[in-house]
Write a protein that holds these residues in place. Structure first.
Motif, PDB file in Angstrom:
ATOM      1  N   ILE A 126       0.815  -1.221   0.000  1.00 26.71           N
ATOM      2  CA  ILE A 126       0.000   0.000   0.000  1.00 26.71           C
ATOM      3  C   ILE A 126       0.844   1.265   0.000  1.00 26.71           C
ATOM      4  O   ILE A 126       0.577   2.197  -0.778  1.00 26.71           O
ATOM      5  N   PHE A 127       1.862   1.322   0.845  1.00 26.61           N
ATOM      6  CA  PHE A 127       2.599   2.569   1.036  1.00 26.61           C
ATOM      7  C   PHE A 127       3.877   2.687   0.208  1.00 26.61           C
ATOM      8  O   PHE A 127       4.381   3.796   0.021  1.00 26.61           O
ATOM      9  N   VAL A 128       4.404   1.567  -0.288  1.00 21.70           N
ATOM     10  CA  VAL A 128       5.669   1.619  -1.024  1.00 21.70           C
ATOM     11  C   VAL A 128       5.501   1.223  -2.489  1.00 21.70           C
ATOM     12  O   VAL A 128       5.827   1.996  -3.395  1.00 21.70           O
ATOM     13  N   VAL A 183     -13.927  -7.572   9.770  1.00 19.47           N
ATOM     14  CA  VAL A 183     -13.538  -6.234  10.225  1.00 19.47           C
ATOM     15  C   VAL A 183     -12.106  -5.929   9.788  1.00 19.47           C
ATOM     16  O   VAL A 183     -11.805  -4.814   9.333  1.00 19.47           O
ATOM     17  N   CYS A 184     -11.226  -6.914   9.899  1.00 17.38           N
ATOM     18  CA  CYS A 184      -9.835  -6.729   9.457  1.00 17.38           C
ATOM     19  C   CYS A 184      -9.781  -6.444   7.962  1.00 17.38           C
ATOM     20  O   CYS A 184      -9.018  -5.583   7.506  1.00 17.38           O
ATOM     21  N   TYR A 185     -10.592  -7.164   7.183  1.00 17.65           N
ATOM     22  CA  TYR A 185     -10.648  -6.925   5.733  1.00 17.65           C
ATOM     23  C   TYR A 185     -11.107  -5.500   5.437  1.00 17.65           C
ATOM     24  O   TYR A 185     -10.568  -4.832   4.548  1.00 17.65           O
ATOM     25  N   ILE A 186     -12.111  -5.059   6.172  1.00 18.96           N
ATOM     26  CA  ILE A 186     -12.650  -3.707   5.954  1.00 18.96           C
ATOM     27  C   ILE A 186     -11.598  -2.652   6.267  1.00 18.96           C
ATOM     28  O   ILE A 186     -11.439  -1.664   5.534  1.00 18.96           O
ATOM     29  N   VAL A 187     -10.869  -2.863   7.369  1.00 24.47           N
ATOM     30  CA  VAL A 187      -9.802  -1.920   7.741  1.00 24.47           C
ATOM     31  C   VAL A 187      -8.752  -1.873   6.634  1.00 24.47           C
ATOM     32  O   VAL A 187      -8.293  -0.790   6.236  1.00 24.47           O
ATOM     33  N   PHE A 189      -9.179  -2.547   3.452  1.00 23.54           N
ATOM     34  CA  PHE A 189      -9.729  -1.869   2.285  1.00 23.54           C
ATOM     35  C   PHE A 189      -9.745  -0.359   2.475  1.00 23.54           C
ATOM     36  O   PHE A 189      -9.414   0.400   1.557  1.00 23.54           O
ATOM     37  N   ILE A 190     -10.119   0.086   3.661  1.00 22.01           N
ATOM     38  CA  ILE A 190     -10.173   1.525   3.926  1.00 22.01           C
ATOM     39  C   ILE A 190      -8.778   2.141   3.805  1.00 22.01           C
ATOM     40  O   ILE A 190      -8.599   3.196   3.173  1.00 22.01           O
ATOM     41  N   ASP A 197      -6.435   5.101  -3.634  1.00 27.49           N
ATOM     42  CA  ASP A 197      -7.603   5.464  -4.435  1.00 27.49           C
ATOM     43  C   ASP A 197      -8.043   4.265  -5.291  1.00 27.49           C
ATOM     44  O   ASP A 197      -8.211   4.368  -6.514  1.00 27.49           O
ATOM     45  N   VAL A 198      -8.240   3.139  -4.626  1.00 31.40           N
ATOM     46  CA  VAL A 198      -8.515   1.876  -5.311  1.00 31.40           C
ATOM     47  C   VAL A 198      -9.716   1.950  -6.237  1.00 31.40           C
ATOM     48  O   VAL A 198      -9.650   1.530  -7.404  1.00 31.40           O
TER      49      VAL A 198
END
Length: 202
Positions: A126-128, A183-187, A189-190, A197-198
């Motif tokens: 996500i970040f790199v 809940v982990c999946y939702i976190v 995705f967010i 900007d998926v």
């Protein structure tokens, strides 16, 4: 997943065994697919992989990056070995094997290492790397509930240290593994949506 019945606490955790086999097979298939894709890239760096759908969704970037070979060899090879072990443990439990406390603790240490590794890989993606690998995400999706299931089971039956209150909480949480996982999946995705900007890049 249902809570750990009293009979399973004194006998064999059949439900957990079945889950480990199913989860292991799914993750093993993902690791195998990634291994094949890595071989294709080694043969042809410009190969079009079946898992590559766009600049956002694809495996090539991850496989070719330093993050894709943390120990000096492709990460999927770790998955091939580790998930084969998980499947074997599940099958052994169904066959009637009873493992010592130290074995369950060792399995939990392995699962802890797996979830830490997965969280790091998610962060790197996500970040790199700014790309999401489909087969990697399958592995991530399986590792989360596998870690929860093994950890909560071990707390519930007393393999991991904790008093009666800890065991009660773990037992209650065990039946909510599916919800906790979602809940982990939702976190995830967010976080991905905010940083990558998926939705607009699909």
């Amino acid at each position: 997943m249902a809570s750990v019945p009293q009979t399973e606490r004194s006998q064999r955790p059949t439900g957990l065994a079945i889950f480990l086999i199913i989860a292991g097979l799914i993750a093993l298939a993902a690791a195998f697919a990634l291994t094949l894709d890595k071989i294709r890239l080694l043969e042809d760096p410009n190969a079009q992989l079946s898992c590559s759908f766009s600049v956002l969704i694809g495996c090539a970037t991850n496989l070719a990056s330093p993050q894709g070979a943390v120990l000096g060899f492709p990460n999927p090879l770790i998955g091939l070995v580790a998930w084969s072990v998980v499947i074997t443990i599940g099958v052994a439990i169904l066959a009637g094997a009873k493992f010592a406390r130290w074995f369950w603790i060792g399995l939990n240490v392995g699962m802890l290492a797996a979830i830490v590794f997965v969280i790091w890989l998610i962060a790197q993606s996500i970040f790199v790397l700014d790309v999401l690998c489909p087969w990697c995400m399958v592995t991530w999706a399986v590792t989360i509930p596998a870690f929860l299931a093994v950890t909560l089971y071990n707390f519930t039956v007393g393999n991991l240290p904790g008093g009666a209150s800890v065991r009660r909480v773990a037992d209650a949480a065990y039946s909510w593994i599916f919800v906790i996982t979602i809940v982990c999946y939702i976190v995830f995705f967010i976080v991905a949506q905010v940083n990558m900007d998926v939705l607009n890049r699909l």
